[in-house]
Write a protein that holds these residues in place. Structure first.
Motif, short mmCIF file in Angstrom:
data_model
loop_
_atom_site.label_atom_id
_atom_site.label_comp_id
_atom_site.label_asym_id
_atom_site.label_seq_id
_atom_site.Cartn_x
_atom_site.Cartn_y
_atom_site.Cartn_z
N MET A 83 57.35 34.19 51.94
CA MET A 83 58.47 33.27 52.10
C MET A 83 58.59 32.82 53.55
N GLY A 84 58.42 33.75 54.52
CA GLY A 84 58.53 33.40 55.92
C GLY A 84 57.20 32.94 56.51
N VAL A 85 56.17 32.88 55.68
CA VAL A 85 54.84 32.52 56.16
C VAL A 85 54.73 31.00 56.26
N LEU A 86 54.18 30.54 57.38
CA LEU A 86 53.98 29.10 57.58
C LEU A 86 52.76 28.66 56.78
N GLN A 87 52.98 27.72 55.87
CA GLN A 87 51.90 27.24 55.02
C GLN A 87 51.40 25.89 55.52
N PRO A 88 50.20 25.47 55.11
CA PRO A 88 49.63 24.22 55.61
C PRO A 88 50.52 23.00 55.38
N TRP A 89 51.21 22.92 54.25
CA TRP A 89 52.04 21.74 54.02
C TRP A 89 53.23 21.71 54.97
N HIS A 90 53.67 22.86 55.48
CA HIS A 90 54.74 22.89 56.49
C HIS A 90 54.28 22.18 57.77
N ILE A 91 53.03 22.44 58.15
CA ILE A 91 52.49 21.83 59.36
C ILE A 91 52.38 20.32 59.20
N PHE A 92 51.93 19.86 58.03
CA PHE A 92 51.82 18.42 57.79
C PHE A 92 53.18 17.74 57.83
N VAL A 93 54.17 18.37 57.26
CA VAL A 93 55.53 17.80 57.28
C VAL A 93 56.04 17.75 58.72
N LEU A 94 55.80 18.79 59.50
CA LEU A 94 56.24 18.83 60.89
C LEU A 94 55.57 17.73 61.71
N ILE A 95 54.27 17.55 61.52
CA ILE A 95 53.55 16.48 62.23
C ILE A 95 54.09 15.12 61.83
N GLY A 96 54.36 14.92 60.54
CA GLY A 96 54.92 13.65 60.07
C GLY A 96 56.28 13.36 60.69
N VAL A 97 57.13 14.36 60.77
CA VAL A 97 58.46 14.17 61.38
C VAL A 97 58.33 13.85 62.86
N LEU A 98 57.42 14.53 63.57
CA LEU A 98 57.24 14.24 64.99
C LEU A 98 56.74 12.82 65.22
N VAL A 99 55.81 12.37 64.38
CA VAL A 99 55.29 11.00 64.53
C VAL A 99 56.40 10.00 64.26
N LEU A 100 57.23 10.25 63.26
CA LEU A 100 58.33 9.33 62.97
C LEU A 100 59.37 9.31 64.09
N LEU A 101 59.67 10.46 64.66
CA LEU A 101 60.68 10.53 65.72
C LEU A 101 60.21 9.93 67.03
N PHE A 102 59.02 10.30 67.47
CA PHE A 102 58.57 9.92 68.81
C PHE A 102 57.57 8.77 68.82
N GLY A 103 56.94 8.49 67.74
CA GLY A 103 55.95 7.43 67.71
C GLY A 103 54.58 7.95 68.10
N ALA A 104 53.56 7.30 67.58
CA ALA A 104 52.19 7.75 67.81
C ALA A 104 51.74 7.56 69.25
N LYS A 105 52.34 6.62 69.98
CA LYS A 105 51.92 6.34 71.34
C LYS A 105 52.47 7.38 72.34
N LYS A 106 53.63 7.91 72.08
CA LYS A 106 54.24 8.85 73.02
C LYS A 106 53.78 10.28 72.83
N LEU A 107 53.26 10.64 71.68
CA LEU A 107 52.86 12.01 71.43
C LEU A 107 51.72 12.49 72.33
N PRO A 108 50.65 11.70 72.56
CA PRO A 108 49.60 12.18 73.48
C PRO A 108 50.11 12.39 74.90
N ASP A 109 51.00 11.50 75.36
CA ASP A 109 51.57 11.67 76.70
C ASP A 109 52.43 12.93 76.78
N ALA A 110 53.18 13.20 75.73
CA ALA A 110 54.02 14.39 75.71
C ALA A 110 53.15 15.65 75.71
N ALA A 111 52.07 15.63 74.94
CA ALA A 111 51.17 16.79 74.90
C ALA A 111 50.49 17.00 76.25
#
Length: 85
Positions: A1-29
């Motif tokens: 239940m507390g284990v991070l599964q692959p679909w959790h990572i995909f959802v997290l990446i999708g939310v980050l792209v929606l919030l910050f945009g694809a152009k700002k993510l490489p600069d932030a990293a």
């Protein structure tokens, strides 16, 4: 239940792209990576400074000691006013 599964990572990446945009993510990293390198360098510097100061104190104590004559008693040890538990 507390284990991070692959679909959790995909959802997290999708939310980050929606919030910050694809152009700002490489600069932030990139900024995060630079900050981590600076932090690592500073912590290494602090640890080497503390090692150097300990070595200097030890060298100073060795040079302060004078050889005793055979018939003289040894002096009482110095007491540190701040005692650590």
């Amino acid at each position: 239940m507390g284990v991070l599964q692959p679909w959790h990572i995909f959802v997290l990446i999708g939310v980050l792209v929606l919030l910050f945009g694809a152009k700002k993510l490489p600069d932030a990293a990139r900024s995060l990576g630079r900050s981590m390198r600076i932090l690592k360098a500073e912590t290494k510097g602090m640890s080497s400074d503390s090692k150097d100061s300990v070595a200097e104190k030890a060298d100073a104590q060795v040079t302060e000691q004078k050889p005793l004559a055979d018939n003289q008693p040894s002096p009482a040890p110095k007491v540190d006013p701040i005692q650590h538990p």
